[in-house]
Design a protein around this motif. Structure first.
Motif, PDB file in Angstrom:
ATOM      1  N   LEU A 114      40.668  40.794  28.633  1.00 10.39           N
ATOM      2  CA  LEU A 114      39.615  41.490  29.394  1.00 10.39           C
ATOM      3  C   LEU A 114      38.811  42.711  28.340  1.00 10.39           C
ATOM      4  O   LEU A 114      38.537  43.625  28.651  1.00 10.39           O
ATOM      5  CB  LEU A 114      40.682  42.298  29.988  1.00 10.39           C
ATOM      6  CG  LEU A 114      40.854  41.160  31.083  1.00 10.39           C
ATOM      7  CD1 LEU A 114      41.651  42.629  32.767  1.00 10.39           C
ATOM      8  CD2 LEU A 114      39.300  41.548  32.134  1.00 10.39           C
ATOM      9  N   TYR A 115      39.658  42.800  26.947  1.00  9.49           N
ATOM     10  CA  TYR A 115      39.452  42.980  25.726  1.00  9.49           C
ATOM     11  C   TYR A 115      38.401  42.874  25.105  1.00  9.49           C
ATOM     12  O   TYR A 115      38.756  41.996  24.210  1.00  9.49           O
ATOM     13  CB  TYR A 115      40.244  44.594  25.584  1.00  9.49           C
ATOM     14  CG  TYR A 115      40.402  45.419  24.483  1.00  9.49           C
ATOM     15  CD1 TYR A 115      39.229  46.619  25.229  1.00  9.49           C
ATOM     16  CD2 TYR A 115      40.163  45.045  23.344  1.00  9.49           C
ATOM     17  CE1 TYR A 115      39.703  47.251  24.064  1.00  9.49           C
ATOM     18  CE2 TYR A 115      40.060  45.950  22.196  1.00  9.49           C
ATOM     19  CZ  TYR A 115      39.842  47.693  22.566  1.00  9.49           C
ATOM     20  OH  TYR A 115      39.185  48.153  22.100  1.00  9.49           O
TER      21      TYR A 115
ATOM     22  N   VAL B 290      32.535  45.528  32.548  1.00  8.02           N
ATOM     23  CA  VAL B 290      33.275  46.294  32.812  1.00  8.02           C
ATOM     24  C   VAL B 290      33.396  47.636  33.563  1.00  8.02           C
ATOM     25  O   VAL B 290      34.233  47.500  34.656  1.00  8.02           O
ATOM     26  CB  VAL B 290      33.876  46.940  31.028  1.00  8.02           C
ATOM     27  CG1 VAL B 290      35.164  47.772  31.408  1.00  8.02           C
ATOM     28  CG2 VAL B 290      33.858  46.516  30.223  1.00  8.02           C
TER      29      VAL B 290
ATOM     30  N   ARG C 246      34.368  45.598  37.331  1.00  8.78           N
ATOM     31  CA  ARG C 246      35.439  45.290  37.079  1.00  8.78           C
ATOM     32  C   ARG C 246      36.204  46.346  38.256  1.00  8.78           C
ATOM     33  O   ARG C 246      36.744  46.234  39.139  1.00  8.78           O
ATOM     34  CB  ARG C 246      36.569  45.350  36.449  1.00  8.78           C
ATOM     35  CG  ARG C 246      35.990  44.656  34.666  1.00  8.78           C
ATOM     36  CD  ARG C 246      36.448  44.346  33.939  1.00  8.78           C
ATOM     37  NE  ARG C 246      36.502  43.795  32.679  1.00  8.78           N
ATOM     38  CZ  ARG C 246      36.726  44.346  31.142  1.00  8.78           C
ATOM     39  NH1 ARG C 246      37.311  44.950  30.756  1.00  8.78           N
ATOM     40  NH2 ARG C 246      36.372  42.303  30.458  1.00  8.78           N
TER      41      ARG C 246
ATOM     42  N   VAL D 133      39.422  42.733  38.072  1.00  8.64           N
ATOM     43  CA  VAL D 133      39.367  42.893  36.961  1.00  8.64           C
ATOM     44  C   VAL D 133      38.421  41.173  36.551  1.00  8.64           C
ATOM     45  O   VAL D 133      37.904  40.987  34.754  1.00  8.64           O
ATOM     46  CB  VAL D 133      40.426  42.272  36.173  1.00  8.64           C
ATOM     47  CG1 VAL D 133      40.150  44.319  35.705  1.00  8.64           C
ATOM     48  CG2 VAL D 133      41.678  41.627  36.780  1.00  8.64           C
ATOM     49  N   TRP D 134      38.482  40.206  37.457  1.00 12.39           N
ATOM     50  CA  TRP D 134      38.658  38.577  37.367  1.00 12.39           C
ATOM     51  C   TRP D 134      37.097  38.610  38.332  1.00 12.39           C
ATOM     52  O   TRP D 134      35.858  38.019  36.978  1.00 12.39           O
ATOM     53  CB  TRP D 134      39.414  37.699  37.466  1.00 12.39           C
ATOM     54  CG  TRP D 134      40.372  38.157  36.779  1.00 12.39           C
ATOM     55  CD1 TRP D 134      41.419  38.053  37.110  1.00 12.39           C
ATOM     56  CD2 TRP D 134      40.494  37.932  35.058  1.00 12.39           C
ATOM     57  NE1 TRP D 134      42.766  37.557  36.365  1.00 12.39           N
ATOM     58  CE2 TRP D 134      41.849  38.102  35.416  1.00 12.39           C
ATOM     59  CE3 TRP D 134      39.896  37.851  34.495  1.00 12.39           C
ATOM     60  CZ2 TRP D 134      42.490  38.074  34.032  1.00 12.39           C
ATOM     61  CZ3 TRP D 134      39.776  37.469  32.764  1.00 12.39           C
ATOM     62  CH2 TRP D 134      42.183  38.051  32.815  1.00 12.39           C
TER      63      TRP D 134
ATOM     64  N   ASN E 106      31.679  39.144  27.745  1.00 11.88           N
ATOM     65  CA  ASN E 106      32.851  39.469  28.796  1.00 11.88           C
ATOM     66  C   ASN E 106      33.864  38.848  29.443  1.00 11.88           C
ATOM     67  O   ASN E 106      34.908  39.072  29.761  1.00 11.88           O
ATOM     68  CB  ASN E 106      31.969  40.682  30.525  1.00 11.88           C
ATOM     69  CG  ASN E 106      33.396  41.026  30.859  1.00 11.88           C
ATOM     70  OD1 ASN E 106      33.564  42.535  30.669  1.00 11.88           O
ATOM     71  ND2 ASN E 106      33.873  40.538  32.505  1.00 11.88           N
TER      72      ASN E 106
ATOM     73  N   TYR F  66      40.853  47.469  31.253  1.00 13.31           N
ATOM     74  CA  TYR F  66      41.019  46.628  31.125  1.00 13.31           C
ATOM     75  C   TYR F  66      42.766  45.717  30.984  1.00 13.31           C
ATOM     76  O   TYR F  66      43.440  45.742  30.048  1.00 13.31           O
ATOM     77  CB  TYR F  66      41.178  46.864  29.295  1.00 13.31           C
ATOM     78  CG  TYR F  66      39.802  47.594  28.870  1.00 13.31           C
ATOM     79  CD1 TYR F  66      39.168  47.225  28.695  1.00 13.31           C
ATOM     80  CD2 TYR F  66      39.214  48.779  29.581  1.00 13.31           C
ATOM     81  CE1 TYR F  66      37.645  47.721  28.025  1.00 13.31           C
ATOM     82  CE2 TYR F  66      37.938  49.609  28.979  1.00 13.31           C
ATOM     83  CZ  TYR F  66      37.306  48.762  28.351  1.00 13.31           C
ATOM     84  OH  TYR F  66      36.144  49.237  27.661  1.00 13.31           O
TER      85      TYR F  66
ATOM     86  N   GLU G 222      45.098  43.544  33.235  1.00 13.55           N
ATOM     87  CA  GLU G 222      44.649  42.106  34.000  1.00 13.55           C
ATOM     88  C   GLU G 222      45.778  42.953  35.331  1.00 13.55           C
ATOM     89  O   GLU G 222      45.461  42.200  36.768  1.00 13.55           O
ATOM     90  CB  GLU G 222      45.453  41.257  33.056  1.00 13.55           C
ATOM     91  CG  GLU G 222      45.647  40.042  34.024  1.00 13.55           C
ATOM     92  CD  GLU G 222      45.682  38.435  33.464  1.00 13.55           C
ATOM     93  OE1 GLU G 222      46.226  37.751  34.018  1.00 13.55           O
ATOM     94  OE2 GLU G 222      45.944  38.558  32.516  1.00 13.55           O
TER      95      GLU G 222
END
Length: 485
Positions: free
Chosen positions: A10-11, A89, A92, A97-98, A343, A411, A413
């Protein structure tokens, strides 16, 4: 802020909250000069000006719709300035997040199409200049491959490569390019307008064009109805607002670098309602003057510059509008696609690599030229796909989360934005429902009236956002901690 122990998937440094926030109002203003002052933007502005029917109608339709654009850009811009994160971002928080990868890829696909369309428009300005030479005209007519003339292919490749040079040193280079290109285009436009008005014998807002010619030349603008009628003015405003569909999402990619909220608001004020009205007025006046001078309706500036007697003036005009189109491509398409693709695979793909991938996709699309044909249908179809995404993100940020975003958790998971396995079902269902009415039914079936296409983006925003608010009420999420930035 510094992100500690982020999840690797994520980063990366490009996706992290902006560390240097030195963009003032002037740089924000030039985001909009770079976005609007393109060959495509000129054509649309000139067409909509003529279809308003009078100056009063122009102020009502373009002026009011520009205020709507200003308000929407402030909403998404404030979110970017507060959190310091780019669009994928920020997404999210509402999509998971996904799940944000889905929202990012939708916009990336749109950006790749527009990247190719704007590159083709810029290269056409160069072609229009070069074919003034007899040898190059012969080459242009006699050599063809990839579905285009040899000269068109060469110019496309040159413009395509120049854009990579602008972006390769990062966002600070983008800012410097904008700060130079935006004012330069305004100077060239004013010189073009004043020169043509002098040659035409004076300034006028009365176009005096035959109605059949006007409707024929502006049909790609997608405005139905008699010019100046209520239905036409509504369509003018709707088309102008929809033209910025991708930037409503994309703007936080730039506002994240702003010094403060006031810089965003002030830059938007001068760059949107003021600049948009002035740009549209100059484009319309230039088109009217060109009609009086050349006896033709020339809605594309490269068509006007191609008729200049002076090679020097034609070269300056062609280069200026080519640079302007490079500006919108970098702002609206290259940057957005770069962040979006990065991303999805942050460990493997940086911002630069994401941009190179987007540029490669645009290059592969060139032989097929999907942006050619009915321009209005193209704008409305791709713009409509952005509507549900914007509606969901704004509703989530302002009405559900009340502006409180836990930036660090964006950021993580297994943090607050994991939802159901990293996917927010509320957002996914709302986006699907909104897309049915904004994109699929109006563009791929005959179940809805033809006018629906013009307002597809609006239906997407309202239906997608409204559906999300209902589902968030029925299936509430955990309370979110205040923004930590």
């Amino acid at each position: 802020m510094e992100i500690r122990d982020p999840s690797p998937g994520l980063y990366n440094e490009d996706l992290a909250p902006a560390k240097e926030r030195n963009w003032g109002a002037f740089s924000i203003f030039n985001v909009w000069t770079s976005d609007v002052h393109s060959l495509w933007g000129y054509y649309l502005a000139a067409s909509l000006f003529l279809l308003c029917g009078s100056f009063v109608n122009f102020v009502l339709a373009i002026g009011l719709s520009s205020l709507v654009i200003f308000a929407l850009m402030n909403l998404i811009g404030y979110a970017g300035e507060k959190t310091g994160v780019p669009y994928p971002v920020l997404a999210r928080a509402s999509f998971g997040v996904w799940g944000a990868n889905l929202a990012a890829l939708v916009r990336a696909i749109v950006a790749c199409f527009w990247y190719g369309a704007q590159t083709a428009a810029a290269s056409s300005a160069m072609v229009a200049l070069l074919i003034r030479n007899d040898s190059l005209m012969e080459f242009h007519k006699g050599t063809h491959f990839l579905g285009h003339s040899g000269l068109e292919v060469i110019c496309y490749l040159i413009i395509w490569a120049l854009q990579l040079l602008v972006i390769q040193k990062g966002m600070e280079t983008v800012r410097k390019f904008q700060d130079w290109a935006g004012p330069a285009v305004w100077v060239a436009m004013l010189i073009l307008a004043i020169g043509l008005c002098v040659k035409a014998g004076g300034f006028t807002l009365d176009h005096g064009m035959p109605m059949n010619l006007l409707l024929e030349k502006t049909k790609d603008a997608g405005v139905s109805g008699e010019p100046g009628s209520v239905s036409a003015l509504m369509a003018v405003g709707a088309t102008w607002i929809t033209y910025f569909a991708a930037l409503y999402l994309n703007f936080c990619d730039f506002s994240r670098y702003a010094k403060n909220r006031n810089a965003v608001k002030k830059g938007n004020l001068w760059g949107l309602p003021v600049n948009l009205v002035a740009f549209s007025l100059v484009a319309g006046v230039t088109t009217i003057a060109a009609f009086r001078v050349y006896g033709e309706m020339l809605l594309h500036p490269e068509q006007i510059s191609a008729r200049f007697d002076s090679w020097v003036l034609a070269l300056i005009a062609a280069l200026t509008f080519a640079v302007a189109t490079l500006g919108i491509n970098v702002v609206a398409n290259f940057v957005s696609a770069a962040f979006d693709i990065s991303n999805v695979f942050p460990k493997q793909i940086s911002f630069k690599k994401g941009g190179y991938i987007a540029a490669t996709i645009a290059l592969v699309l060139y032989p097929f030229a999907p942006w050619e044909g009915n321009a209005a249908h193209f704008v409305n179809a791709i713009g409509a796909t952005m509507g549900p995404l914007l509606g969901i993100i704004l509703v989530d940020y302002y009405l559900v989360a009340k502006g409180n975003i836990n930036v660090a958790a964006l950021y993580q998971e297994h943090g607050e934005y994991r939802y159901e396995g990293g996917w927010n079902v509320n957002a996914l269902v709302s986006a699907a429902v909104g897309s049915v009415f904004s994109t699929f039914l109006p563009n791929f079936t005959n179940l809805l009236p033809t006018w629906w296409n013009t307002y597809g983006w609006f239906f997407g925003v309202l239906i997608g956002g409204g559906m999300y608010l209902i589902m968030a009420t029925l299936r509430p999420r955990n309370t979110i901690a205040p923004t930590r930035a």
